[in-house]
Design an enzyme around this catalytic site. Structure first.
Site, PDB file in Angstrom:
ATOM      1  N   ASP B  67       0.834  -1.202   0.000  1.00 36.91           N
ATOM      2  CA  ASP B  67       0.000   0.000   0.000  1.00 36.91           C
ATOM      3  C   ASP B  67       0.873   1.258   0.000  1.00 36.91           C
ATOM      4  O   ASP B  67       0.634   2.203  -0.751  1.00 36.91           O
ATOM      5  CB  ASP B  67      -0.901  -0.054   1.243  1.00 36.91           C
ATOM      6  N   GLU B 135      -2.227  -5.472  -3.376  1.00 32.38           N
ATOM      7  CA  GLU B 135      -1.274  -4.680  -2.592  1.00 32.38           C
ATOM      8  C   GLU B 135      -0.167  -5.570  -2.021  1.00 32.38           C
ATOM      9  O   GLU B 135       1.013  -5.196  -2.039  1.00 32.38           O
ATOM     10  CB  GLU B 135      -1.993  -3.951  -1.450  1.00 32.38           C
TER      11      GLU B 135
END
Lengths: 247, 247
Positions: B67, B135
């Site tokens: 992320d 992610e």
């Protein structure tokens, strides 16, 4: 005459640039490739400067970029350093490290404000100016030198001197006990050598030399023996951090 | 007999790994150095796996890392692509690009869920599983190959096919008009060649071949001429994006 004035102003400009280059090289610990980014990192929007394409020339966009890069470097550091921490822990620790308060402290300690070009005295912008230009500086380093370089700068200037995981976790209350415990565990001889160190001041001061392995590893000075010992122990903690954290 | 079973299971294990390696290489577009990270990126916490140090072996921490890296790469992209955008604009655009919805779409399109190891059918985890493992995959690439490589992956798999700045800004309503305008400005001959293309289906279909510079650059098929033209124009937009955005 006009040409002469122009020449003078050009010279004084490049002298100014030369001083800036030297000072910023000192703070960075490396020579910039392109001073343009660093100039931008210290230009405040109040002076309404624009670049040769007419776009605003100030640190606000660099601050956005630096904030992102700082977050990534800290994330990777925490990921590697704390293999037991879950994503909630990692998120919490990262936000403590990149807190506004912490970034302001970093910017202030590096005395970045000396470089700021603005319409009014930058001291009037409030505390956040310190953190904002620190982030902008990171953005500038990223653009000038790339991610790896940016990462080493953050390692050296943020992580090594400031990121104290046990303290951020609220686990360490006394650095003195921590150092004593560690020395005992590692069978290292240690000694807190305290002495009065008032000098010419009115206030009484105490000095401490902390010996570990028969060497003076840190010194500190404070208004009480206890405070001076704690300071010296904290400094020692930073010196041996890698060895202590791994235990 | 026990040894025999062990051998069989070991062989089938490495066959499995071989298939995983091949499939993931296809999706990544490069060969992983260390398959360990990618295995981790697709392991769900429900199976309670631990690594050899007893730490949880699942994608949650990698998701945190990915992320962050994704945010940085998108920040740098926006910084460079939109020199006129202020920090408010950059922040808003970044959050549109890395929105949960968008990440789920990305993960789904790459069909990452096929790799997930979990106690129950991963389809039961809801939509967010797609974005989460996407992610985590980015986190794995960062650890395996470093930032530069991670950045090229994101360029290829996220930015090139999905990041459509004018559309995100809500500026483009019709891709057909956009393409026409651009062709006229650049003095490129163009033609939307439409034809009925129903085939064996009950529903009527139309096909479009979009010619630019006397070459077919994209094709599309839809239930109306208008829709098919818009689709072909959007595809052309992605082909010429770099040239169009710079105008």
């Amino acid at each position: 005459m006009r040409r002469f004035l122009k020449k003078i102003s050009k010279n004084s400009r490049s002298n100014e640039d030369g001083i800036f280059f030297e000072k910023i090289t000192n703070i960075l610990g490396f020579k910039p490739n392109n001073i343009y980014y660093y100039k931008k990192a210290f230009t405040h929007s109040s002076i309404n400067k624009v670049d040769d394409k007419g776009n605003p020339f100030n640190y606000e966009r660099l601050e956005f970029l630096g904030d992102s890069m700082l977050g990534s470097v800290i994330s990777a550091h925490l990921y590697n350093e704390v293999p037991t921490g879950d994503e909630g822990y990692l998120t919490k620790m990262r936000s403590k490290i990149v807190s506004r308060e912490h970034l302001n402290e970093l910017g202030r300690d590096l005395n970045l404000i000396q470089f700021v070009e603005s319409k009014v005295n930058p001291q009037h912008f409030g505390e956040n100016i310190h953190g904002n230009i620190f982030e902008a500086l990171i953005g500038a380093i990223y653009l000038d030198k790339g991610f790896k370089h940016c990462e080493s700068f953050i390692q050296k200037k943020v992580i090594k001197p400031y990121v104290d995981i046990p303290k951020l976790e609220g686990k360490v209350i006394s650095y003195k006990s921590l150092i004593i415990e560690w020395c005992q565990k590692e069978k290292k001889p240690f000694q807190f050598e305290t002495f009065e160190d008032t000098g010419n001041e009115e206030q009484k001061y105490f000095g401490v030399k902390l010996h570990i392995d028969n060497k003076i590893v840190t010194k500190a000075r404070a208004t009480s023996k206890k405070k001076a010992e704690e300071k010296a122990a904290q400094r020692a903690y930073f010196v041996f951090q890698d060895q202590i954290v791994k235990k």
